[in-house]
Write a protein that holds these residues in place. Sequence first.
Motif, PDB file in Angstrom:
ATOM      1  N   ARG A  13     -45.177  38.226   4.789  1.00 10.77           N
ATOM      2  CA  ARG A  13     -43.901  37.692   5.278  1.00 10.77           C
ATOM      3  C   ARG A  13     -42.961  37.390   4.114  1.00 10.77           C
ATOM      4  NH1 ARG A  13     -42.920  34.751  10.047  1.00 10.77           N
ATOM      5  NH2 ARG A  13     -41.009  33.507  10.014  1.00 10.77           N
ATOM      6  N   GLU A  14     -43.507  36.829   3.025  1.00  5.34           N
ATOM      7  CA  GLU A  14     -42.682  36.537   1.858  1.00  5.34           C
ATOM      8  C   GLU A  14     -42.063  37.809   1.293  1.00  5.34           C
ATOM      9  OE1 GLU A  14     -41.888  33.495   0.570  1.00  5.34           O
ATOM     10  OE2 GLU A  14     -42.845  32.779   2.408  1.00  5.34           O
ATOM     11  N   ALA A  15     -42.838  38.894   1.238  1.00  2.00           N
ATOM     12  CA  ALA A  15     -42.315  40.164   0.748  1.00  2.00           C
ATOM     13  C   ALA A  15     -41.223  40.692   1.677  1.00  2.00           C
ATOM     14  CB  ALA A  15     -43.441  41.187   0.628  1.00  2.00           C
ATOM     15  N   ALA A  21     -33.398  39.698   2.043  1.00  2.00           N
ATOM     16  CA  ALA A  21     -32.396  39.216   1.095  1.00  2.00           C
ATOM     17  C   ALA A  21     -31.679  40.374   0.403  1.00  2.00           C
ATOM     18  CB  ALA A  21     -33.042  38.300   0.062  1.00  2.00           C
ATOM     19  N   ALA A  22     -32.435  41.418   0.053  1.00  2.00           N
ATOM     20  CA  ALA A  22     -31.825  42.568  -0.612  1.00  2.00           C
ATOM     21  C   ALA A  22     -30.833  43.275   0.307  1.00  2.00           C
ATOM     22  CB  ALA A  22     -32.914  43.547  -1.062  1.00  2.00           C
ATOM     23  N   GLY A  41     -38.143  47.418   3.475  1.00  2.00           N
ATOM     24  CA  GLY A  41     -39.395  46.721   3.210  1.00  2.00           C
ATOM     25  C   GLY A  41     -40.644  47.472   3.611  1.00  2.00           C
ATOM     26  N   GLY A  42     -40.463  48.619   4.270  1.00  2.00           N
ATOM     27  CA  GLY A  42     -41.625  49.399   4.680  1.00  2.00           C
ATOM     28  C   GLY A  42     -42.472  48.714   5.727  1.00  2.00           C
ATOM     29  N   VAL A  43     -41.823  48.014   6.640  1.00  3.02           N
ATOM     30  CA  VAL A  43     -42.546  47.303   7.694  1.00  3.02           C
ATOM     31  C   VAL A  43     -41.950  47.680   9.042  1.00  3.02           C
ATOM     32  CG1 VAL A  43     -41.043  45.288   7.458  1.00  3.02           C
ATOM     33  CG2 VAL A  43     -43.303  45.023   8.475  1.00  3.02           C
ATOM     34  N   ALA A  62     -34.314  33.985   5.756  1.00  2.00           N
ATOM     35  CA  ALA A  62     -34.214  34.560   4.408  1.00  2.00           C
ATOM     36  C   ALA A  62     -33.241  33.767   3.551  1.00  2.00           C
ATOM     37  CB  ALA A  62     -33.780  36.019   4.485  1.00  2.00           C
ATOM     38  N   MET A  63     -32.118  33.375   4.132  1.00  2.00           N
ATOM     39  CA  MET A  63     -31.147  32.587   3.380  1.00  2.00           C
ATOM     40  C   MET A  63     -31.712  31.216   3.034  1.00  2.00           C
ATOM     41  SD  MET A  63     -27.373  33.529   4.887  1.00  2.00           S
ATOM     42  CE  MET A  63     -27.740  33.304   6.617  1.00  2.00           C
ATOM     43  N   GLN A  64     -32.447  30.620   3.953  1.00  2.00           N
ATOM     44  CA  GLN A  64     -33.058  29.317   3.687  1.00  2.00           C
ATOM     45  C   GLN A  64     -34.063  29.413   2.535  1.00  2.00           C
ATOM     46  OE1 GLN A  64     -34.600  28.373   7.559  1.00  2.00           O
ATOM     47  NE2 GLN A  64     -32.732  27.359   8.228  1.00  2.00           N
TER      48      GLN A  64
END
Length: 210
Positions: A13-15, A21-22, A41-43, A62-64
């Motif tokens: 999830r972090e990835a 974000a990108a 992200g390849g998901v 993501a912003m948080q």
Amino acid sequence: MPTRKRRAGGEKREAVLDAVAAVLASRGYENTRFADVSAAGGVAISTLQTYFGSREDMIIEAMQVFTDREVDALRAVSASETDPWRRLVALVDRSLHNSERTRQILVEFWRSAMRDDELRDYSATVQERYRAPFLAAVREGVARGVFTPAHDAEAVTNLLLAALAGLIVSRVQQHPTPAPVEFRDVLLTQLRQMLGVDDSEPTTEGIEAR
């Protein structure tokens, strides 16, 4: 407090949030879709829906996470320097030398907080946390007798952060702006005057123009 975060995903999830974000930095809030993040992200899109539920929740989380990282980075900078003036200089340098992605996401965060009640409340918390190390450095300098400001610590800190935020917005919008090093020289000169800092205090260590 934010209520959108979910438990699914772990390290993966972090990835994924980094990929969000990108995409957010390059496409903006309105144009960041599940499909874009899936490609970056390849998901699978179905996995994104499981993690976040909705596109909006995905972007806001993501912003948080991203803004939390920026606050933590400022805290680390603050903890590394005991002298109040040098600490302020280091905090200014961190803010001036943020990456282009960081600046873009910060502006998207501010824009989105104007229209989302939950994010607006969260942005107020982030602002206080972002502001805290600057304000603490000013107050400590006053307490030690190193600073002799004409205005109170709150007012000095507010003006400093307004100047830094204004430069971020101008750079993201690609307006004509001074180079970070030039802006820094003017800003630190004004900060010296506001705080009554001796001109002999160094301000040139570790500076890189970006």
